[in-house]
Design an enzyme around this catalytic site. Structure first.
Site, PDB file in Angstrom:
ATOM      1  N   THR A   1     -36.989 -34.662  -3.853  1.00  0.00           N
ATOM      2  CA  THR A   1     -37.363 -35.320  -2.603  1.00  0.00           C
ATOM      3  C   THR A   1     -36.701 -36.680  -2.362  1.00  0.00           C
ATOM      4  OG1 THR A   1     -39.547 -34.349  -2.984  1.00  0.00           O
ATOM      5  CG2 THR A   1     -39.405 -35.886  -1.192  1.00  0.00           C
TER       6      THR A   1
ATOM      7  N   ARG B   1     -42.788 -21.085  -0.801  1.00  0.00           N
ATOM      8  CA  ARG B   1     -43.631 -22.170  -1.317  1.00  0.00           C
ATOM      9  C   ARG B   1     -43.332 -23.478  -0.554  1.00  0.00           C
ATOM     10  NH1 ARG B   1     -42.442 -27.452  -3.340  1.00  0.00           N
ATOM     11  NH2 ARG B   1     -44.018 -28.042  -4.876  1.00  0.00           N
TER      12      ARG B   1
ATOM     13  N   ASP C   1     -45.879 -30.939  -0.948  1.00  0.00           N
ATOM     14  CA  ASP C   1     -46.534 -32.036  -0.232  1.00  0.00           C
ATOM     15  C   ASP C   1     -45.707 -32.615   0.908  1.00  0.00           C
ATOM     16  OD1 ASP C   1     -44.847 -32.897  -2.514  1.00  0.00           O
ATOM     17  OD2 ASP C   1     -45.165 -34.872  -1.606  1.00  0.00           O
TER      18      ASP C   1
ATOM     19  N   GLY D   1     -45.414 -31.400  -5.936  1.00  0.00           N
ATOM     20  CA  GLY D   1     -46.124 -31.245  -4.676  1.00  0.00           C
ATOM     21  C   GLY D   1     -47.528 -30.708  -4.820  1.00  0.00           C
TER      22      GLY D   1
HETATM   23  N1  GLY Z   1     -42.454 -33.230  -3.711  1.00  0.00           N
HETATM   24  C1  GLY Z   1     -41.715 -32.140  -3.241  1.00  0.00           C
HETATM   25  C2  GLY Z   1     -42.310 -30.840  -3.484  1.00  0.00           C
HETATM   26  O1  GLY Z   1     -43.100 -30.683  -4.405  1.00  0.00           O
HETATM   27  O2  GLY Z   1     -41.970 -29.921  -2.774  1.00  0.00           O
END
Ligand code: GLY
Length: 312
Positions: free
Chosen positions: A181, A209, A212, A235
């Site tokens: 991210t 999938r 977050d 996430g």
């Molecule tokens: N923080 C990015 C994800 O888990 O998709």
């Protein structure tokens, strides 16, 4: 009020040989956003520019260079929140968009707040964003890792929290860390705060999938009266504690941004087994907070009148 900008390039066990390019990428994103902000551009423009730059930099797990799903494809998520209007736009499970943050920005004005998959890509085309081949988002580093994983020769590190290797694979010799991210928060001359983020998710994730990143209150939140928060990390753990709102609630209670960031990460560490990640915080007064419980987090920030700061 000073203008300010903070960016991050992911919180995870960034290997030693990737520290320098992560730092360079964060500094370049900061410079691109700062150039706009300091010429009077909006926080929206600065965040979009900074995140686009990181999406185009293949060192980061966002846009080009993202990790691959268990199917060997790239699926992208992004979101943006305007702290003055509380408008929020998110796009997820994108397979043919080079810069998801620009699609998220178009969704700020509705009619939906979040679109996913084909619907999001149809919306993109209708609003002048071209589709690309999924293969254009894949870099050799990630293709090679996926092939090693598929053959059962590597496994994601525990910090990656992702799909197990194929059942029939032989014992795993080595592990690889996750990528994670990118994000930005900007405070503009008018006092508006904007939060933005973009990701390819976790390595070898199940197709479909979503973590977050595109979820308001989890991966990001912005309220121009209080502050803005952008999160990074595993996430599934971040969603369980609504991490961005945790930090915002601390700010609402009068905590400093650094205290709020540290308290939110403590909640992630203590309330979710294996919870891992980081967050960046910016207040309407231009105060910065940042915290992480992973080995490293890449970041860079600048506040008007002060020299830029960066680190990994
Ligand atoms: N923080 C990015 C994800 O888990 O998709």
């Amino acid at each position: 009020m000073p203008i300010a900008l903070i960016v991050h390039g992911g919180a995870w066990a960034i290997p030693d040989d990737q520290v320098e390019p992560h730092q360079a990428g964060c500094r370049a994103a900061l410079a691109a956003g700062w150039d706009l902000l300091s010429r009077g551009a909006s926080a929206l423009d600065a965040c979009e520019a900074a995140v686009r730059l990181m999406e185009d930099d293949p060192i980061f797990d966002a846009g080009t260079g993202s990790v691959l799903t268990s199917d060997g494809t790239v699926e992208l998520d992004a979101a943006l929140m305007d702290g003055r209007s509380l408008r929020y736009g998110a796009a997820a499970n994108l397979r043919h968009i080079r810069n998801p943050i620009s699609l998220a920005r178009k969704l700020l004005v509705g009619p939906a707040t979040m679109l996913v998959a084909e619907g999001a890509e149809q919306f993109a085309v209708a609003h002048g964003i071209p589709l690309i081949e999924n293969s254009e988002l894949i870099v050799e580093r990630e293709r090679a890792l996926w092939e090693e994983w598929k053959a059962g020769r590597i496994a994601p590190s525990p910090e990656s929290h992702t799909s197990p290797p194929p059942a029939e694979s032989p014992p795993v010799a080595t592990t690889v860390g996750g990528h994670d991210t990118v994000g930005a928060i900007a405070l503009d001359q008018s006092g508006n705060l904007v939060a933005a983020n973009s990701t390819g998710g976790t390595p070898f994730k199940l197709p479909g999938r979503i973590g977050d990143t595109p979820m308001v209150g989890c991966g990001l939140y912005a309220d121009a009266r209080v502050g803005a928060v952008v999160c990074t990390g595993w996430g599934e753990s971040i969603v369980r504690v609504a991490l961005a709102r945790r930090a915002i609630e601390m700010l609402e209670r009068g905590a400093s941004p650094q205290t709020a960031a540290e308290a939110a990460i403590r909640v992630l560490s203590h309330q979710v087994s294996g919870g891992s990640g980081g967050c960046i915080v910016l207040t309407p007064g231009g105060q910065i907070g940042l915290s992480w419980n992973t080995r490293r987090m890449a970041y860079a920030y600048q506040v008007e009148g002060v020299q830029p700061t960066w680190g990994v």
